[in-house]
Write an enzyme that holds these catalytic residues in place. Structure first.
Site, PDB file in Angstrom:
ATOM      1  N   ASP A  33     -15.327  11.484   3.199  1.00 41.69           N
ATOM      2  CA  ASP A  33     -14.451  10.531   2.504  1.00 41.69           C
ATOM      3  C   ASP A  33     -15.187   9.815   1.375  1.00 41.69           C
ATOM      4  OD1 ASP A  33     -12.704  11.246   4.567  1.00 41.69           O
ATOM      5  OD2 ASP A  33     -13.193   9.475   5.763  1.00 41.69           O
ATOM      6  N   GLU A  44      -2.618  11.019   2.238  1.00 39.83           N
ATOM      7  CA  GLU A  44      -3.529   9.879   2.411  1.00 39.83           C
ATOM      8  C   GLU A  44      -4.633   9.986   1.364  1.00 39.83           C
ATOM      9  OE1 GLU A  44      -5.166  10.133   6.338  1.00 39.83           O
ATOM     10  OE2 GLU A  44      -6.174  12.040   5.952  1.00 39.83           O
TER      11      GLU A  44
END
Length: 442
Positions: free
Chosen positions: A14, A196
């Protein structure tokens, strides 16, 4: 440094890259080698000098939701896992925005980009202020615009945006909520619809929102001429599931020394967890589009040196069920190599100054009690065969002569068992060996 770009034992997915001063910082979640769920209860920061992108430094834990080591938890209201941070600079201070599972997100502040970050607050808003995502602010990405206004982009399965009060970096301004920021109607193709991983960037006068779409393992992007959108889908940048064990994707783009990069992650340990940070060079065209790029083994390198040891785990192609696994901190390999498995490495520069007829390829192998062969292929899994290595039952180094190579090439290995007749079927799914590393020698 080749992909993965951090020390191979470190699992930072991420990734949000940011340049502050003369260093690039990578903020991300924290996975574990043997983890059975996403992320951890701590966040870590790594950075590298802009003039030496192969020299990464770990700055330790920057934020925690559980007590650990010498650092207590930063969140008195929760002990849940923390995901996907972003960090921005405003008026000389650095603000960290972290998503916390099932809990309103946290905002930390520090005088230094590496932290550690002291809890500032949660997002602040009253009952009359509209926010999305049940107030969790999933995978929040933050943009400080040129005029000093601050925007937060977030959401799970639907995209949201709010403006924050730039004076405290945590108060949500009433009337600022936008939803959806990216069109997510049913008639929109599923590989374009928002899932997302919001990450905003401004390039010139164009606003980019990098995100994970609902289907697949891509990083997509949309653009707008306004920070409040709406954002229009423009394409995808990279797909971490092309000829590789697939999983989610989350990352962003950053310009470093005049070159644009996309930061993303890849899976290891035969799970969709244990994700490691990778990077590829990209180009932003005059019309604002970003042509998709392939996964490579390069990282920040222009080419790999075939005459230096190549760790097997830098493979960017893994087909047929083989995968990278960590044995311990010092040892990782490609395992579950069975009949037909393919491993690929892009790209090596063999130079043009060697005039010999052949090279020697040496492979460091963990034996699995069977005999097999490895075909060495040039520029693709169906490319020219330049050698065949016989691999035996035991651990050791196996060598094979291959034809002399010059210039830039990808190298692929295709593995096959050597059992003929009706018994061959029995060995179709049997492990053949484990690959640790290899090197070409003149």
């Amino acid at each position: 440094m080749a992909n993965p770009i951090l020390p191979f034992w470190e699992y930072i997915p991420d990734g949000e890259p940011r340049v502050f001063g003369d260093r690039v910082y990578l903020y991300g979640s924290h996975d574990r080698a043997a983890g059975h769920e996403f992320c951890d209860y701590k966040l870590k920061v790594w950075s590298a000098p802009l003039n030496d992108l192969n020299n990464w430094t770990c700055h330790g834990d920057s934020f925690r939701t559980k007590d650990g080591g010498e650092r207590p938890a930063d969140t008195p209201w929760t002990r849940h896992q923390c995901f996907a941070p972003d960090v921005v600079c405003k008026d000389g201070k650095y603000y960290l925005y972290a998503y916390i599972v099932g809990s309103k997100g946290a905002i930390g502040v520090s005088d230094k980009p590496e932290g550690p970050f002291k809890l500032l607050s949660q997002y602040k808003y009253d009952e009359n202020t509209q926010v999305g995502d049940d107030g969790i602010f999933n995978d929040a990405g933050v943009l400080v615009d040129d005029d000093g206004r601050v925007y937060v982009y977030y959401g799970f399965e639907s995209s949201n945006m709010n403006e924050l009060d730039g004076s405290d970096m945590s108060t949500v301004l009433p009337g600022s909520h936008k939803h959806p920021v990216i069109d997510d109607r049913e008639e929109v193709p599923v590989d374009r619809r928002f899932f997302e991983a919001s990450s905003p960037r401004k390039v010139g006068d164009t606003y980019y929102l990098i995100y994970s779409p609902r289907k697949g393992s891509r990083l997509a992007y949309a653009t707008s001429d306004s920070p409040t959108g709406p954002f229009t889908y423009r394409g995808y940048i990279i797909d971490n599931g092309v000829d590789y064990p697939a999983g989610n994707n989350h990352g962003s783009i950053m310009q470093i020394n005049g070159q644009w990069y996309v930061f993303y992650h890849r899976m290891t340990n035969n799970t969709i967890m244990s994700r490691r940070a990778c990077v590829e060079k990209i180009t932003i065209l005059p019309d604002g589009t970003i042509p998709p790029v392939e996964m490579t083994s390069l990282g920040f390198e222009d080419a790999l040196n075939p005459y230096r040891m190549t760790p097997a785990e830098t493979a960017c192609v893994l087909k047929g069920g083989c995968f990278i696994t960590e044995k311990d901190i010092f040892n990782r390999c490609i395992t579950r190599i069975t009949n037909g498995c393919v491993m690929g490495y892009k790209y090596f520069d063999f130079g043009d100054d060697y005039t010999g007829d052949s090279l020697t390829l040496a492979l460091n192998v963990g034996g699995m009690g069977t005999n097999c062969i490895m075909r060495i292929l040039l520029d693709g899994e169906d490319g020219e065969e330049i050698g065949v290595c016989n691999i035996g039952t035991h651990d050791g180094v196996y060598k094979v002569k291959v034809r002399n190579l010059t210039g830039r090439h990808s190298i692929f290995f295709r593995c096959e068992h050597t059992v003929e007749g009706w018994m061959g079927g029995y060995f179709e799914d049997k492990p053949l060996f484990e690959l640790k590393d290899f090197v070409f020698m003149k």
